[in-house]
Scaffold this motif. Structure first.
Motif, PDB file in Angstrom:
ATOM      1  N   GLY A  64       0.788  -1.229   0.000  1.00 16.81           N
ATOM      2  CA  GLY A  64       0.000   0.000   0.000  1.00 16.81           C
ATOM      3  C   GLY A  64       0.816   1.273   0.000  1.00 16.81           C
ATOM      4  N   VAL A  65       2.044   1.197  -0.492  1.00 19.93           N
ATOM      5  CA  VAL A  65       2.899   2.379  -0.564  1.00 19.93           C
ATOM      6  C   VAL A  65       2.852   2.932  -1.987  1.00 19.93           C
ATOM      7  CG1 VAL A  65       5.243   3.271  -0.261  1.00 19.93           C
ATOM      8  CG2 VAL A  65       4.423   1.424   1.211  1.00 19.93           C
ATOM      9  N   GLU A  72      16.261   9.750 -12.783  1.00 18.51           N
ATOM     10  CA  GLU A  72      17.231   9.078 -13.658  1.00 18.51           C
ATOM     11  C   GLU A  72      18.629   9.045 -13.048  1.00 18.51           C
ATOM     12  OE1 GLU A  72      16.883   8.316 -17.256  1.00 18.51           O
ATOM     13  OE2 GLU A  72      14.705   8.500 -17.166  1.00 18.51           O
ATOM     14  N   TRP A  73      18.915   9.984 -12.161  1.00 13.20           N
ATOM     15  CA  TRP A  73      20.260  10.122 -11.615  1.00 13.20           C
ATOM     16  C   TRP A  73      20.578   9.090 -10.537  1.00 13.20           C
ATOM     17  CZ3 TRP A  73      20.523  11.224  -6.423  1.00 13.20           C
ATOM     18  CH2 TRP A  73      19.363  11.733  -5.835  1.00 13.20           C
ATOM     19  N   SER A  74      19.589   8.364 -10.043  1.00  7.06           N
ATOM     20  CA  SER A  74      19.832   7.388  -8.973  1.00  7.06           C
ATOM     21  C   SER A  74      19.300   6.018  -9.363  1.00  7.06           C
ATOM     22  CB  SER A  74      19.147   7.847  -7.679  1.00  7.06           C
ATOM     23  OG  SER A  74      19.224   6.835  -6.699  1.00  7.06           O
ATOM     24  N   LYS A  75      20.129   5.001  -9.133  1.00  5.84           N
ATOM     25  CA  LYS A  75      19.715   3.623  -9.411  1.00  5.84           C
ATOM     26  C   LYS A  75      19.124   2.954  -8.173  1.00  5.84           C
ATOM     27  CE  LYS A  75      23.283   3.040 -12.889  1.00  5.84           C
ATOM     28  NZ  LYS A  75      24.491   2.332 -13.278  1.00  5.84           N
ATOM     29  N   VAL A  76      19.196   3.622  -7.019  1.00  8.75           N
ATOM     30  CA  VAL A  76      18.753   2.995  -5.767  1.00  8.75           C
ATOM     31  C   VAL A  76      17.661   3.765  -5.033  1.00  8.75           C
ATOM     32  CG1 VAL A  76      20.937   1.797  -5.388  1.00  8.75           C
ATOM     33  CG2 VAL A  76      20.613   4.097  -4.457  1.00  8.75           C
ATOM     34  N   GLY A  77      17.322   4.968  -5.488  1.00  9.30           N
ATOM     35  CA  GLY A  77      16.398   5.822  -4.742  1.00  9.30           C
ATOM     36  C   GLY A  77      14.939   5.654  -5.123  1.00  9.30           C
ATOM     37  N   LEU A  78      14.084   5.771  -4.110  1.00  5.20           N
ATOM     38  CA  LEU A  78      12.634   5.780  -4.290  1.00  5.20           C
ATOM     39  C   LEU A  78      12.058   6.946  -3.505  1.00  5.20           C
ATOM     40  CD1 LEU A  78      11.959   1.971  -3.676  1.00  5.20           C
ATOM     41  CD2 LEU A  78      11.706   3.153  -5.859  1.00  5.20           C
ATOM     42  N   VAL A  79      11.041   7.598  -4.055  1.00  8.77           N
ATOM     43  CA  VAL A  79      10.351   8.675  -3.345  1.00  8.77           C
ATOM     44  C   VAL A  79       8.950   8.165  -3.008  1.00  8.77           C
ATOM     45  CG1 VAL A  79       9.603   9.849  -5.464  1.00  8.77           C
ATOM     46  CG2 VAL A  79       9.702  11.104  -3.330  1.00  8.77           C
ATOM     47  N   VAL A  80       8.560   8.346  -1.746  1.00  3.07           N
ATOM     48  CA  VAL A  80       7.270   7.873  -1.252  1.00  3.07           C
ATOM     49  C   VAL A  80       6.304   9.061  -1.204  1.00  3.07           C
ATOM     50  CG1 VAL A  80       6.051   6.851   0.712  1.00  3.07           C
ATOM     51  CG2 VAL A  80       8.366   6.068   0.123  1.00  3.07           C
ATOM     52  N   VAL A  85       1.057   2.017   5.382  1.00  5.97           N
ATOM     53  CA  VAL A  85       1.834   1.381   6.460  1.00  5.97           C
ATOM     54  C   VAL A  85       3.014   2.275   6.812  1.00  5.97           C
ATOM     55  CG1 VAL A  85       1.189  -0.965   5.762  1.00  5.97           C
ATOM     56  CG2 VAL A  85       3.244   0.069   4.816  1.00  5.97           C
ATOM     57  N   PRO A  86       3.513   2.205   8.050  1.00  2.74           N
ATOM     58  CA  PRO A  86       4.714   2.990   8.371  1.00  2.74           C
ATOM     59  C   PRO A  86       5.933   2.431   7.625  1.00  2.74           C
ATOM     60  CG  PRO A  86       3.782   1.923  10.354  1.00  2.74           C
ATOM     61  CD  PRO A  86       2.974   1.495   9.175  1.00  2.74           C
ATOM     62  N   VAL A  87       6.549   3.258   6.790  1.00  6.42           N
ATOM     63  CA  VAL A  87       7.666   2.766   5.971  1.00  6.42           C
ATOM     64  C   VAL A  87       8.896   2.412   6.795  1.00  6.42           C
ATOM     65  CG1 VAL A  87       6.935   3.857   3.815  1.00  6.42           C
ATOM     66  CG2 VAL A  87       8.395   5.109   5.382  1.00  6.42           C
ATOM     67  N   GLU A  92      10.545  -5.448   5.000  1.00  9.79           N
ATOM     68  CA  GLU A  92      11.685  -5.122   4.125  1.00  9.79           C
ATOM     69  C   GLU A  92      12.647  -4.166   4.823  1.00  9.79           C
ATOM     70  OE1 GLU A  92       8.314  -6.586   1.843  1.00  9.79           O
ATOM     71  OE2 GLU A  92       8.426  -4.875   3.185  1.00  9.79           O
ATOM     72  N   TYR A  93      12.098  -3.189   5.527  1.00 10.85           N
ATOM     73  CA  TYR A  93      12.945  -2.250   6.264  1.00 10.85           C
ATOM     74  C   TYR A  93      13.693  -2.977   7.380  1.00 10.85           C
ATOM     75  CZ  TYR A  93      14.386   1.565   9.308  1.00 10.85           C
ATOM     76  OH  TYR A  93      15.126   2.406  10.081  1.00 10.85           O
ATOM     77  N   LEU A  94      12.954  -3.785   8.140  1.00 11.57           N
ATOM     78  CA  LEU A  94      13.560  -4.504   9.265  1.00 11.57           C
ATOM     79  C   LEU A  94      14.579  -5.539   8.803  1.00 11.57           C
ATOM     80  CD1 LEU A  94      10.325  -4.883  11.419  1.00 11.57           C
ATOM     81  CD2 LEU A  94      12.212  -3.264  11.764  1.00 11.57           C
TER      82      LEU A  94
END
Length: 121
Positions: A64-65, A72-80, A85-87, A92-94
């Protein structure tokens, strides 16, 4: 009058008020202060040792995120954008698949470009 109102409205101290008003026109100063009042987006840094960004995104979307790649400049970044749920408490975070990290903090790693077996202090 503008200085006093600006200082009261935004809660800036004398130094910051004077500095902002010396740099910007009154309209620009208000736009600048208003922009600083908003919250910054939540950004996540994928741990490439544990998962791929697309796999992490799929897992979080399933929880549900609402998110997108940061750019394009980052291969690892995501913006929420929003989350049901608390991200900071997903499995996955834990499990260390990602960290909550400001996008600007990605830049030193990109600039240093560490190679295998190098130590960056």
């Amino acid at each position: 009058m503008l200085r006093k109102d600006f200082k009261t409205l935004y809660g800036y101290n004398d130094f910051l008020t004077d500095h902002v008003l010396s740099i910007f026109t009154p309209a620009e100063a208000v736009a600048f202060a208003d922009a600083n009042e908003g919250s910054r987006p939540i950004t996540l840094r994928t741990n490439p040792l544990k998962t791929k960004r697309r796999d992490l995104a799929a897992a979080l979307i399933g929880r549900g995120v609402n998110l997108d790649p940061i750019g394009e400049w980052s291969k690892v970044g995501l913006v929420v954008y929003e989350s049901k749920v608390p991200v900071g408490a997903t499995p996955e975070y834990l499990s260390g698949h990602y960290a909550l990290q400001g996008a600007s903090s990605f830049l030193p790693v990109m600039a240093l470009a560490p190679q295998p077996h190098e130590t960056i202090v």
